[in-house]
Design an enzyme around this catalytic site. Structure first.
Site, short mmCIF file in Angstrom:
data_model
loop_
_atom_site.label_atom_id
_atom_site.label_comp_id
_atom_site.label_asym_id
_atom_site.label_seq_id
_atom_site.Cartn_x
_atom_site.Cartn_y
_atom_site.Cartn_z
CG HIS A 91 -19.61 -20.26 22.20
ND1 HIS A 91 -20.50 -21.25 21.89
CD2 HIS A 91 -18.76 -20.80 23.09
CE1 HIS A 91 -20.19 -22.35 22.56
NE2 HIS A 91 -19.14 -22.11 23.32
CG ASP A 93 -21.25 -21.59 17.85
OD1 ASP A 93 -20.82 -20.95 18.85
OD2 ASP A 93 -20.53 -22.39 17.22
CG ASP A 124 -19.98 -25.49 25.22
OD1 ASP A 124 -19.73 -24.29 25.03
OD2 ASP A 124 -19.44 -26.42 24.58
CD GLU A 155 -15.84 -22.38 21.10
OE1 GLU A 155 -14.70 -22.70 21.49
OE2 GLU A 155 -16.78 -23.18 21.11
CD GLU A 156 -18.99 -25.54 20.78
OE1 GLU A 156 -17.90 -26.12 20.56
OE2 GLU A 156 -19.44 -25.37 21.92
CG HIS A 421 -18.15 -30.29 22.86
ND1 HIS A 421 -16.94 -30.04 22.25
CD2 HIS A 421 -18.60 -29.08 23.26
CE1 HIS A 421 -16.68 -28.75 22.29
NE2 HIS A 421 -17.67 -28.14 22.90
ZN LIG Z 1 -18.10 -23.62 24.45
#
Ligand SMILES: [Zn+2]
Length: 451
Positions: A91, A93, A124, A155-156, A421
């Site tokens: 992903h 984003d 990520d 995705e996030e 994150h």
């Molecule tokens: Zn991810």
């Protein structure tokens, strides 16, 4: 066919290029939320990917708009006639920075500190994109499989754009093996395939007992306190050791793969000294194989401003993690029945269903799985572990439903030290180098092993 050592050497030589590519991607603030960052950031990221994959021989690479407005980057590089197809997922984003002031380095500028590369998305999932690019560059024209890519743009956000897109574009994405590269190794230098994901089932429980708040001096003792009723109900969801005790839900499963040493878990979860871990199983059993209940929020008067009143109404949102082998909807039913039964004093209880998602089990045998774990063994000089993941990736279930014959495996560069994150996200460049080698060896060997 290129020799292993040649590929290893090429990847080493490509690492400065990998760092430049990662720095270029991290500079895009590709948070798919127009309220936080201008959409031009995501568009810039998509254009960068289109250009880069085109250079790598993906002539038909395109951005497809998905139902939530995000763009999926899809393309194909054809292998020899009759060759198997591998779909590489990523992903593009990222999570928002959260607390800018908590970052020790600039959020959107790839910065090296003590051998790790810091920046939002460094691991990520832009670290995984760089892994794909490096593996493909190392193989050059020597690609014995057809490679497809799918890059998700939201995705996030959890808005499900790609989940809706996949079933309606099955031919575009169809593959024999799918590498979902949004996971990570057990630790730096310790390769692992993530074989399962827990599902989830959320509910909101409301408790009503009186028409309005009552003075705790005048009425306290006999008046049915809704908050006390809710606390009682929630406390029945665990026993004293912290095991989940929802009626009708098995909570005795054991994890067959890698062990998760308690000391490492304490560090990864930043558990304070002297505080115990929960449950009577091993850590791996508790986080990968068994159900787990978490109270996500409670509506109560905050301490500041609270008065001497008994609450007539209380509400909580509860999150149930559903292990592989358990049906998420039935687990939600069991949680609802349990809460209704646990309500004391004839309190009026209503329970609302929220999101549910099934658990996922990926391939743990087959030509692709064997090729991948062999490649890990070769790249890291140690046997790959099989780990689980406590969270959910609903897209994996969509892949499985759409392509029931494909072998699906989760791998990547996001080991626990990456702090994905959170502020101060980082990636270990040796993981990019090793995982690029894993991926290159996989792409080179899979066609042969599948015969
Ligand atoms: Zn991810």
């Amino acid at each position: 066919m290129v020799d292993d050592e040649v590929i290893r050497g090429r990847i080493k030589t490509l690492m400065p290029k990998a760092r430049d590519d990662l720095a270029a991607m991290v500079a895009y603030k590709s948070v798919h939320d127009a309220a936080q960052f201008p959409p031009s950031e995501c568009e810039g990221m998509v254009d960068w990917l289109l250009g880069t994959f085109r250079e790598l021989g993906f002539a038909d690479v395109r951005a497809y708009e998905t139902p939530d407005g995000s763009k999926a980057v899809c393309g194909e590089r054809k292998g020899p006639e009759g060759a198997p197809t591998v779909l590489l997922y990523f992903h593009h984003d990222v999570q928002p920075p959260l607390d800018d002031s908590a970052w020790n380095t600039p959020v959107w500028e790839l910065t090296e500190v003590d051998g790790r590369w810091y920046g939002r998305g460094a691991a990520d999932c832009k670290g995984n994109i760089v892994t794909h690019l490096t593996a493909l560059r190392a193989l050059g024209d020597d690609l014995p499989v057809t490679v497809k890519i799918v890059g998700e743009g939201s995705e996030e956000q959890g808005t499900g754009g790609l989940e809706a897109f996949v079933p309606t574009h099955a031919d575009l994405l169809r593959a024999d093996a799918i590498l979902v590269c949004d996971a990570g190794n057990f630790a730096v230098g310790v390769p692992a395939v993530t074989s399962t994901l827990r599902g989830l089932a959320n509910v909101v429980v409301s408790v009503d007992t009186m028409a309005g708040p009552m003075h705790s001096g005048m009425f306290g003792g006999a008046a049915p306190d809704a908050l006390a009723a809710l606390i009682h109900m929630l406390s029945t969801l665990r026993d004293e050791q912290g095991n989940t005790t929802v009626h009708g839900l098995d909570a005795t499963q054991t994890w067959p793969g890698a062990d998760y040493p308690p000391d490492q878990f304490r560090e990864d979860a930043s558990v304070l000294a002297g505080v115990h871990l929960l449950g009577n199983g091993r850590v791996a059993d508790m986080v990968w194989a068994r159900p787990a209940v978490t109270v996500l929020g409670i509506d109560v008067p905050p301490v500041v401003g609270s008065s001497a009143a008994i609450q007539p109404h209380a509400r909580a949102r509860i999150n149930l993690r559903v292990p592989p082998g358990m049906n998420a909807r039935r687990a939600q039913d069991a949680l609802i029945a349990h809460l209704a039964q646990a309500a004391p004093w004839g309190a009026k209880v209503s329970i609302e269903r929220e999101a549910d998602g099934e658990p996922f089990s990926g391939s743990t045998s087959g030509a692709a799985y064997d090729t991948l774990t062999d490649a890990m063994q070769q790249a890291y000089a140690r046997k790959a572990l099989v780990e689980g993941q406590g969270g959910s990736i609903p897209l994996c279930n969509v892949f499985q439903d759409t392509f029931p014959d494909a072998e699906i495996m989760l791998i990547g560069v996001e080991e626990p030290r990456c702090l994905i994150h959170a502020p101060n996200e980082s990636v270990d460049p040796s993981e990019i180098e090793h995982m690029a080698l894993v991926e290159a060896l996989f792409l080179r060997n899979y066609a042969r092993n599948r015969r």
